[in-house]
Design a protein around this motif. Sequence first.
Motif, PDB file in Angstrom:
ATOM      1  N   GLU A   1       0.821  -1.210   0.000  1.00 57.42           N
ATOM      2  CA  GLU A   1       0.000   0.000   0.000  1.00 57.42           C
ATOM      3  C   GLU A   1       0.856   1.262   0.000  1.00 57.42           C
ATOM      4  O   GLU A   1       0.508   2.256  -0.656  1.00 57.42           O
ATOM      5  N   THR A   2       1.949   1.247   0.735  1.00 61.19           N
ATOM      6  CA  THR A   2       2.794   2.437   0.885  1.00 61.19           C
ATOM      7  C   THR A   2       3.954   2.471  -0.110  1.00 61.19           C
ATOM      8  O   THR A   2       4.779   3.390  -0.070  1.00 61.19           O
ATOM      9  N   GLU A   3       4.027   1.470  -0.976  1.00 59.04           N
ATOM     10  CA  GLU A   3       5.092   1.380  -1.986  1.00 59.04           C
ATOM     11  C   GLU A   3       6.469   1.416  -1.333  1.00 59.04           C
ATOM     12  O   GLU A   3       7.378   2.116  -1.774  1.00 59.04           O
ATOM     13  N   THR A   4       6.586   0.651  -0.259  1.00 59.14           N
ATOM     14  CA  THR A   4       7.851   0.539   0.468  1.00 59.14           C
ATOM     15  C   THR A   4       8.218  -0.944   0.564  1.00 59.14           C
ATOM     16  O   THR A   4       7.558  -1.796  -0.010  1.00 59.14           O
ATOM     17  N   THR A   5       9.275  -1.229   1.324  1.00 58.27           N
ATOM     18  CA  THR A   5       9.756  -2.606   1.462  1.00 58.27           C
ATOM     19  C   THR A   5      10.071  -2.902   2.923  1.00 58.27           C
ATOM     20  O   THR A   5      10.572  -2.037   3.651  1.00 58.27           O
ATOM     21  N   ILE A   6       9.775  -4.117   3.333  1.00 60.07           N
ATOM     22  CA  ILE A   6      10.208  -4.618   4.640  1.00 60.07           C
ATOM     23  C   ILE A   6      11.540  -5.316   4.433  1.00 60.07           C
ATOM     24  O   ILE A   6      11.645  -6.257   3.637  1.00 60.07           O
ATOM     25  N   PHE A   7      12.572  -4.870   5.121  1.00 61.69           N
ATOM     26  CA  PHE A   7      13.883  -5.500   5.036  1.00 61.69           C
ATOM     27  C   PHE A   7      14.074  -6.383   6.272  1.00 61.69           C
ATOM     28  O   PHE A   7      14.321  -5.896   7.366  1.00 61.69           O
ATOM     29  N   LEU A   8      13.949  -7.683   6.073  1.00 64.85           N
ATOM     30  CA  LEU A   8      14.012  -8.655   7.165  1.00 64.85           C
ATOM     31  C   LEU A   8      15.472  -8.948   7.507  1.00 64.85           C
ATOM     32  O   LEU A   8      16.238  -9.397   6.652  1.00 64.85           O
ATOM     33  N   GLU A   9      15.826  -8.718   8.761  1.00 61.09           N
ATOM     34  CA  GLU A   9      17.238  -8.794   9.155  1.00 61.09           C
ATOM     35  C   GLU A   9      17.544 -10.016  10.021  1.00 61.09           C
ATOM     36  O   GLU A   9      17.034 -10.134  11.140  1.00 61.09           O
TER      37      GLU A   9
ATOM     38  N   GLU B   1       8.196 -19.180   1.778  1.00 55.10           N
ATOM     39  CA  GLU B   1       7.090 -20.026   2.215  1.00 55.10           C
ATOM     40  C   GLU B   1       5.823 -19.238   2.522  1.00 55.10           C
ATOM     41  O   GLU B   1       4.724 -19.791   2.538  1.00 55.10           O
ATOM     42  N   ASN B   2       5.969 -17.931   2.760  1.00 56.77           N
ATOM     43  CA  ASN B   2       4.801 -17.079   2.967  1.00 56.77           C
ATOM     44  C   ASN B   2       4.437 -16.272   1.713  1.00 56.77           C
ATOM     45  O   ASN B   2       3.528 -15.442   1.755  1.00 56.77           O
ATOM     46  N   THR B   3       5.167 -16.519   0.612  1.00 59.92           N
ATOM     47  CA  THR B   3       4.929 -15.847  -0.672  1.00 59.92           C
ATOM     48  C   THR B   3       4.851 -14.335  -0.487  1.00 59.92           C
ATOM     49  O   THR B   3       3.888 -13.672  -0.898  1.00 59.92           O
ATOM     50  N   LEU B   4       5.864 -13.768   0.123  1.00 58.96           N
ATOM     51  CA  LEU B   4       5.909 -12.335   0.405  1.00 58.96           C
ATOM     52  C   LEU B   4       6.507 -11.600  -0.786  1.00 58.96           C
ATOM     53  O   LEU B   4       7.598 -11.938  -1.250  1.00 58.96           O
ATOM     54  N   ARG B   5       5.833 -10.579  -1.271  1.00 58.80           N
ATOM     55  CA  ARG B   5       6.264  -9.846  -2.459  1.00 58.80           C
ATOM     56  C   ARG B   5       6.967  -8.534  -2.144  1.00 58.80           C
ATOM     57  O   ARG B   5       7.664  -7.980  -2.999  1.00 58.80           O
ATOM     58  N   ASN B   6       6.760  -8.040  -0.934  1.00 60.56           N
ATOM     59  CA  ASN B   6       7.313  -6.732  -0.578  1.00 60.56           C
ATOM     60  C   ASN B   6       8.258  -6.830   0.609  1.00 60.56           C
ATOM     61  O   ASN B   6       8.469  -5.862   1.326  1.00 60.56           O
ATOM     62  N   VAL B   7       8.815  -8.022   0.812  1.00 60.54           N
ATOM     63  CA  VAL B   7       9.801  -8.275   1.860  1.00 60.54           C
ATOM     64  C   VAL B   7      11.094  -8.735   1.207  1.00 60.54           C
ATOM     65  O   VAL B   7      11.087  -9.638   0.372  1.00 60.54           O
ATOM     66  N   LYS B   8      12.187  -8.084   1.574  1.00 57.07           N
ATOM     67  CA  LYS B   8      13.514  -8.456   1.085  1.00 57.07           C
ATOM     68  C   LYS B   8      14.416  -8.744   2.280  1.00 57.07           C
ATOM     69  O   LYS B   8      14.040  -8.525   3.434  1.00 57.07           O
ATOM     70  N   ILE B   9      15.617  -9.204   2.008  1.00 56.86           N
ATOM     71  CA  ILE B   9      16.586  -9.497   3.059  1.00 56.86           C
ATOM     72  C   ILE B   9      17.559  -8.335   3.201  1.00 56.86           C
ATOM     73  O   ILE B   9      18.039  -7.792   2.199  1.00 56.86           O
ATOM     74  N   ILE B  10      17.850  -7.960   4.424  1.00 51.37           N
ATOM     75  CA  ILE B  10      18.984  -7.070   4.674  1.00 51.37           C
ATOM     76  C   ILE B  10      20.135  -7.937   5.175  1.00 51.37           C
ATOM     77  O   ILE B  10      19.985  -8.726   6.117  1.00 51.37           O
TER      78      ILE B  10
END
Length: 264
Positions: free
Chosen positions: A138-146, A168-177
């Motif tokens: 919605e906010t056109e941002t990304t979650i960076f999972l650390e 496994e959760n098919t997340l499209r707006n989550v990336k790895i830091i």
Amino acid sequence: MKIGTQNQPFFPEDIKEKFRYLKNAGFEGFEIDGKLLVDHLDEVKEAIAETGLPVTTACGGYNGWIGDFIEERRLNGLEDIKEILTALQQAGGKGIVVPAAWGMFTYRLPPMVSPRSQAGDWKAVSESLVYLDSIAKETETTIFLEPLNRYQDHMINTLADARRYIEENTLRNVKIIADFYHMNIEEDNLSQALHQNRDLIGHIHVADNHRYQPGSGSIDFRKLFDQLKSDGYDGYLVFECRIRGNDPEAEYLKALKHLQQCLV
């Protein structure tokens, strides 16, 4: 690749002066505390407009981990993160850095028995990430999972751990830091881990092997930067470190020059 920084005690307190200082020092972005951003959004936007120095990401500034043992605290944290993501969208930031938890529990120190099962850990973190994935969209941002090292978190320690949650959760707006300090403790081979997860790495934290400033320890930053370049990473490298030395400001700026040279 560009080099950014988190806050340091010797930076100016005034927001606009802080941004001017960072710009003049040679930093190319600022990773801001989430609460500072929310509470001073207009001033931050003015500082960005004046200096051209972007807010890269937010880190911290929320109450409650996405994998918190206490459900009320977990939910409160999610709402805080939602507010930060909304502010990031207005400020032009990429997203927010979130670990599963920090300092909540470790299997490496007594009592060594978690109050929640591993299945419970997976459920709590997954539910949080699925929710935040929708907010990031919605906010056109990304979650960076650390991933953090085993002494600071018991749930997500390696890049592969983070990858599993995303896939496994098919997340499209989550990336790895990828944080070089934590990786130095947990990964068998840092360059290999970066390469194997190149498609999901969206952000980088830099510190040397002992968490002090880059160039004061044993990490071969040039080798890791060359790996990132070959894999097509063009994002930010953000300082997240303590400072060792009699003159913290001078040592910090020396570390900046060290990383700039490693990028050449």
